[in-house]
Design a protein around this motif. Structure first.
Motif, short mmCIF file in Angstrom:
data_model
loop_
_atom_site.label_atom_id
_atom_site.label_comp_id
_atom_site.label_asym_id
_atom_site.label_seq_id
_atom_site.Cartn_x
_atom_site.Cartn_y
_atom_site.Cartn_z
N SER A 363 -15.71 6.91 3.73
CA SER A 363 -15.55 7.62 2.45
C SER A 363 -16.37 6.97 1.35
O SER A 363 -16.67 7.59 0.34
N PHE A 364 -16.76 5.70 1.55
CA PHE A 364 -17.55 4.99 0.57
C PHE A 364 -18.93 4.68 1.13
O PHE A 364 -19.12 4.45 2.32
N ARG A 365 -19.89 4.63 0.23
CA ARG A 365 -21.22 4.13 0.60
C ARG A 365 -21.85 3.47 -0.62
O ARG A 365 -21.50 3.78 -1.76
N ILE A 366 -22.78 2.55 -0.37
CA ILE A 366 -23.44 1.84 -1.47
C ILE A 366 -24.39 2.79 -2.20
O ILE A 366 -25.15 3.54 -1.58
N LYS A 367 -24.31 2.78 -3.51
CA LYS A 367 -25.13 3.64 -4.35
C LYS A 367 -26.36 2.85 -4.84
O LYS A 367 -26.23 1.79 -5.44
N GLU A 368 -27.53 3.37 -4.51
CA GLU A 368 -28.76 2.77 -5.00
C GLU A 368 -29.03 3.30 -6.41
O GLU A 368 -29.05 4.51 -6.63
N ILE A 369 -29.26 2.42 -7.33
CA ILE A 369 -29.47 2.79 -8.74
C ILE A 369 -30.97 2.81 -9.05
O ILE A 369 -31.71 1.89 -8.70
N ASP A 370 -31.40 3.87 -9.72
CA ASP A 370 -32.81 4.00 -10.12
C ASP A 370 -33.00 3.26 -11.44
O ASP A 370 -32.66 3.75 -12.52
N TYR A 371 -33.55 2.05 -11.36
CA TYR A 371 -33.77 1.22 -12.55
C TYR A 371 -34.74 1.88 -13.53
O TYR A 371 -34.63 1.71 -14.75
N SER A 396 -31.40 -8.18 -13.71
CA SER A 396 -30.58 -9.38 -13.93
C SER A 396 -29.14 -9.01 -14.28
O SER A 396 -28.21 -9.77 -13.99
N ILE A 397 -28.94 -7.83 -14.90
CA ILE A 397 -27.58 -7.36 -15.22
C ILE A 397 -26.88 -6.86 -13.96
O ILE A 397 -25.73 -7.23 -13.68
N LEU A 398 -27.56 -6.03 -13.18
CA LEU A 398 -26.92 -5.36 -12.04
C LEU A 398 -26.86 -6.23 -10.79
O LEU A 398 -26.11 -5.89 -9.86
N THR A 402 -22.14 -4.89 -7.05
CA THR A 402 -22.45 -3.93 -5.99
C THR A 402 -21.76 -2.62 -6.38
O THR A 402 -20.57 -2.61 -6.75
N ILE A 403 -22.51 -1.50 -6.29
CA ILE A 403 -22.00 -0.20 -6.77
C ILE A 403 -21.81 0.75 -5.59
O ILE A 403 -22.72 0.92 -4.77
N PHE A 404 -20.62 1.32 -5.50
CA PHE A 404 -20.30 2.27 -4.42
C PHE A 404 -20.08 3.67 -5.02
O PHE A 404 -19.64 3.81 -6.16
N GLU A 405 -20.36 4.68 -4.19
CA GLU A 405 -19.98 6.04 -4.52
C GLU A 405 -19.06 6.54 -3.41
O GLU A 405 -19.16 6.12 -2.26
N LYS A 406 -18.18 7.46 -3.78
CA LYS A 406 -17.19 7.97 -2.84
C LYS A 406 -17.49 9.43 -2.53
O LYS A 406 -17.83 10.20 -3.43
N LYS A 407 -17.39 9.75 -1.26
CA LYS A 407 -17.67 11.11 -0.81
C LYS A 407 -16.77 12.11 -1.55
O LYS A 407 -15.56 11.93 -1.63
N GLY A 408 -17.40 13.16 -2.11
CA GLY A 408 -16.66 14.22 -2.78
C GLY A 408 -16.23 13.86 -4.18
O GLY A 408 -15.48 14.61 -4.82
N ALA A 409 -16.68 12.69 -4.68
CA ALA A 409 -16.29 12.28 -6.04
C ALA A 409 -17.54 12.04 -6.87
O ALA A 409 -18.62 11.77 -6.35
N THR A 410 -17.40 12.15 -8.19
CA THR A 410 -18.55 11.95 -9.08
C THR A 410 -18.55 10.56 -9.71
O THR A 410 -19.53 10.17 -10.35
N HIS A 411 -17.49 9.85 -9.52
CA HIS A 411 -17.40 8.52 -10.12
C HIS A 411 -18.08 7.46 -9.24
O HIS A 411 -18.14 7.59 -8.02
N LEU A 412 -18.54 6.41 -9.91
CA LEU A 412 -19.06 5.23 -9.21
C LEU A 412 -18.04 4.11 -9.33
O LEU A 412 -17.33 3.99 -10.33
N TYR A 413 -17.98 3.29 -8.32
CA TYR A 413 -17.04 2.16 -8.29
C TYR A 413 -17.88 0.87 -8.32
O TYR A 413 -18.66 0.60 -7.39
#
Length: 461
Positions: A363-371, A396-398, A402-413
């Motif tokens: 249900s979770f996967r790592i979210k790659e962030i576009d710097y 240096s901030i990020l 580690t940022i995750f996204e959840k299947k079927g959800a719009t929020h990041l964890y």
């Protein structure tokens, strides 16, 4: 002004009269035979300057150790011809000291400053200062040859034994050593008469005490329950405030280390002696792989990989003596804070372990962030250099998260890596459902992707 001497005549003679240089440094030995002394110019010309500077103290040390005073003849000798010169430096001398090479049987007479190359003879100078003292000294030697060794024995001998001894040895040996030395030196220096029966009794007691002491050391030195002199010296240097109490506890305990005392000792030589014993009581997947002052480094083999942790030596030794190391999983989990990550590789592996656990339920996967999007949102009118600088600041901030996204959800964890590392420790030896629930709920922040951009930008300003 002449060039500085690297090897003067007396040192040169000591080196060529001894066997060490002949066998270990034949090329240098040949040079010494051909030159009475070696100055800086000669050394540079022969390309041996650096070698001399690096090795001369060792050459002199090994060479001087070949020589002993000859017990069968007087150590201090007189020359009836009146021609008294040191064989090493050729200086005129008042007294001559006869020494013999144990390897090649050469005998030479030395004196003056050259005597200081031989510790035993240096000690003799402190005992014999006049010819009358010398005659009385030799009279004692003729009576009993053991007297030489007693006079030459170090007054601090008991402070230099291979291991720390039981208190009783210090009391009994120190007492007889002081008594017999006082008796002998009073005769040598003042001519105070010695009763033969009293001297004989003292010699018997002295030899008995020394033999007991020697046998005790020989028997117990290899045993880890006894403190070596090397360890004692390290304790004095590194745990000076605790040194007296630790040594007194050992002496009062018949020379043995009690578990209570062993736990207090943090120096490397003691921990090294304990290493094998402790490893034998650890589970097969756990091993001590490093030792520092007050610290063991443990390697834990799990999931086809190794994780390295530092732990206070007293904590591990306490559990060793309490026979709790076989329950290592429990010990580790109950003292996770005390098990510090030893290296960057372990830190990264622990975070990855937790990450894999989070995504294991699909249900979770790592979210790659576009710097780049964040940088453009921050300021869309940046030069190339300014843009790259902003990207580095975003990284240096990020990099701490580690940022995750959840299947079927719009929020990041968003999880702190330090938190993931700590949970990685727990997962290493315990994969409980309750642990998984705690991990899922341990995120630092929950937000939408756009909110994340604004959150990062807020830290850029």
């Amino acid at each position: 002004m002449g060039k500085k001497l690297l090897i003067d005549k007396s040192k040169r003679n000591l080196l060529i009269f001894s066997d060490f240089m002949k066998h270990e440094e034949p090329a240098l030995y040949k040079i010494l035979l051909e030159n009475n002394k070696i100055d800086e110019d000669t050394a540079e010309k022969l390309d041996i300057s650096q070698k001399i500077k690096q090795n001369l103290p060792a050459w002199l040390n090994f060479s001087s150790q070949e020589w002993i005073s000859d017990k069968s003849n007087p150590i201090l000798t007189t020359d009836e011809s009146g021609n008294k010169h040191c064989k090493l430096c050729n200086q005129s001398i008042k007294f001559q000291y006869k020494i013999k090479n144990q390897k090649n049987d050469m005998e030479i007479l030395i004196g003056g400053n050259c005597v200081n190359n031989f510790k035993q003879l240096d000690s003799m100078i402190k005992i014999i200062k006049t010819e009358e003292e010398y005659r009385r000294y030799n009279k004692l030697l003729k009576y009993n040859s053991d007297i030489f060794d007693i006079l030459m024995s170090d007054s601090k001998y008991l402070q230099k034994t291979a291991i720390i001894l039981p208190k009783g040895y210090y009391d009994s040996f120190d007492k007889i050593q002081k008594k017999i030395n006082k008796m002998l030196k009073s005769y040598i220096r003042k001519g105070k008469k010695i009763k033969k029966s009293e001297l004989d009794r003292a010699l018997v007691v002295y030899n008995y005490e020394q033999n007991n002491l020697t046998d005790f050391i020989k028997k117990h030195e290899p045993i880890t329950d006894y403190v070596t002199r090397k360890t004692a010296n390290e304790i004095e240097n590194k745990q000076n405030d605790e040194y007296k109490n630790i040594i007194n506890e050992v002496m009062e305990n018949n020379g043995k280390l009690s578990p209570f005392t062993s736990i207090k000792i943090k120096v490397e030589s003691h921990l090294e002696r304990m290493k094998c014993q402790v490893n034998n009581h650890l589970p097969v997947e756990v091993e001590i792989v490093g030792i520092f002052f007050g610290t063991f480094v443990l390697s834990i083999q799990k999931f086809n990989d190794k994780y390295n942790f530092k732990i206070d030596s007293s904590l591990l030794l306490e559990n060793f003596f309490r026979k709790k190391l076989q329950n290592f999983d429990t010990l580790f989990l109950e003292n996770r804070i005390s098990f510090e990550v030893h290296d960057v590789a372990t830190r990264e592996k622990l975070a990855i372990l937790t990450e894999s656990f989070i995504v294991s339920d699909n249900s979770f996967r790592i979210k790659e962030i576009d710097y780049r999007k964040i940088a453009n949102r921050y300021d869309d009118d940046l030069t190339s250099n300014e843009f790259n600088e902003v990207i580095n600041r975003i990284m240096s901030i990020l990099e701490k998260y580690t940022i995750f996204e959840k299947k079927g959800a719009t929020h990041l964890y968003i999880y702190k890596n330090s938190v993931l590392e700590e949970y990685g420790k727990e997962l290493l030896l315990s994969q409980l459902d309750s642990t998984k629930k705690k991990i899922i709920k341990s995120y630092e922040i929950k937000m939408e992707i756009k909110e994340l951009y604004d959150w990062v930008i807020g830290r850029l300003n």
